[in-house]
Motif scaffolding. Structure first.
Motif, PDB file in Angstrom:
ATOM      1  N   LYS A  89      49.495  33.336  32.380  1.00 42.39           N
ATOM      2  CA  LYS A  89      50.149  32.418  31.450  1.00 42.39           C
ATOM      3  C   LYS A  89      51.100  31.528  32.233  1.00 42.39           C
ATOM      4  O   LYS A  89      51.565  31.896  33.319  1.00 42.39           O
ATOM      5  CB  LYS A  89      50.952  33.180  30.393  1.00 42.39           C
ATOM      6  CG  LYS A  89      50.150  33.918  29.356  1.00 42.39           C
ATOM      7  CD  LYS A  89      51.069  34.477  28.273  1.00 42.39           C
ATOM      8  CE  LYS A  89      50.304  35.129  27.148  1.00 42.39           C
ATOM      9  NZ  LYS A  89      51.183  35.541  26.027  1.00 42.39           N
ATOM     10  N   ASP A 137      51.280  27.756  26.799  1.00 43.73           N
ATOM     11  CA  ASP A 137      51.505  28.796  27.805  1.00 43.73           C
ATOM     12  C   ASP A 137      50.238  29.597  28.097  1.00 43.73           C
ATOM     13  O   ASP A 137      50.106  30.208  29.164  1.00 43.73           O
ATOM     14  CB  ASP A 137      52.629  29.737  27.367  1.00 43.73           C
ATOM     15  CG  ASP A 137      52.298  30.513  26.095  1.00 43.73           C
ATOM     16  OD1 ASP A 137      51.774  29.892  25.151  1.00 43.73           O
ATOM     17  OD2 ASP A 137      52.588  31.719  26.048  1.00 43.73           O
ATOM     18  N   GLU A 138      49.273  29.584  27.185  1.00 43.57           N
ATOM     19  CA  GLU A 138      48.074  30.405  27.337  1.00 43.57           C
ATOM     20  C   GLU A 138      46.912  29.683  28.014  1.00 43.57           C
ATOM     21  O   GLU A 138      45.856  30.285  28.242  1.00 43.57           O
ATOM     22  CB  GLU A 138      47.640  30.937  25.970  1.00 43.57           C
ATOM     23  CG  GLU A 138      48.690  31.858  25.345  1.00 43.57           C
ATOM     24  CD  GLU A 138      48.266  32.451  24.019  1.00 43.57           C
ATOM     25  OE1 GLU A 138      47.210  32.019  23.509  1.00 43.57           O
ATOM     26  OE2 GLU A 138      48.978  33.314  23.503  1.00 43.57           O
TER      27      GLU A 138
END
Length: 209
Positions: free
Chosen positions: A64, A115-116
């Motif tokens: 991430k 973030d992923e």
């Protein structure tokens, strides 16, 4: 009795690789911008890899963009030692509603699910799928009890039933039930439905943390 996991065909894996590869190419400029912002705001590594439990119980590094401050582990220890309410919430959900470890930029990255994006690399590597159970830590895996074999019968997903059903608004036992139901009732139509719902969740930020 342990639920029987639905057989997931090779077509799911081929679709994962094709979509993840295309998405990485298209989103590379955006990912570079996010990485630079993380470096400018808080320094240190832009991407964080955390050990999770995947298919057949195999451990892997789930990537991430870093959304927490660099001394996040130390801050968590202090919070849990000094705040009984926070400790109780952590023990129940493995999350904190108000988490001082998350940076301001990190809050934005989480709410938008930016973030992923590095998990697309996990999909290409075969660690994860586009859709599947939420990747869990070894500590969380024990919460699945007799259902762990069902959970680990497939690759965990970037998105899944939990992410489109309220995320932090649902309890951990409900989350386990959602994962078990997904695995035992898998279909391509189910995956496509979850992907469509994911777009709505990302745009509205519903249940994001």
């Amino acid at each position: 009795m342990q639920p029987h996991a639905a057989r997931v065909p090779l077509s799911k894996r081929l679709l994962d690789k094709a979509v993840a590869g295309f998405a990485l190419l298209m989103l590379l400029p955006l990912m570079l911008i996010v990485a630079v912002l993380v470096l400018l705001v808080d320094g240190g590594p832009a991407i964080f890899g955390h050990e999770r439990v995947g298919i057949n119980g195999r451990r892997f590094r789930c990537y991430k963009f870093r959304s927490m401050v660099r001394d996040a582990d130390a801050q968590l220890a202090r919070i849990l030692a000094s705040d009984p309410a926070a400790r109780a919430e952590w023990e129940t959900t493995r999350k904190l509603t108000v988490d001082p470890r998350v940076s301001r930029l990190g809050l934005f990255l989480r709410r938008t699910s930016l973030d992923e994006l590095p998990q697309l690399w996990n999909v290409l590597r075969g660690d994860m799928s586009l859709v599947g159970p939420r990747p869990v830590t070894a500590d969380e895996a024990v919460r699945y009890g007799d259902h762990f074999a069902t959970y680990s019968a497939v690759r965990p997903g970037i998105t899944g039933a939990w992410q489109v059903s309220g995320r932090n608004e649902i309890s951990y036992p409900e989350r386990v039930d959602l994962d078990v139901h997904y695995v035992t009732n898998w279909s391509l139509a189910c995956d496509l439905g979850i992907l469509l719902k994911t777009v709505n969740v990302v745009l509205t930020g519903r249940g994001a943390s």
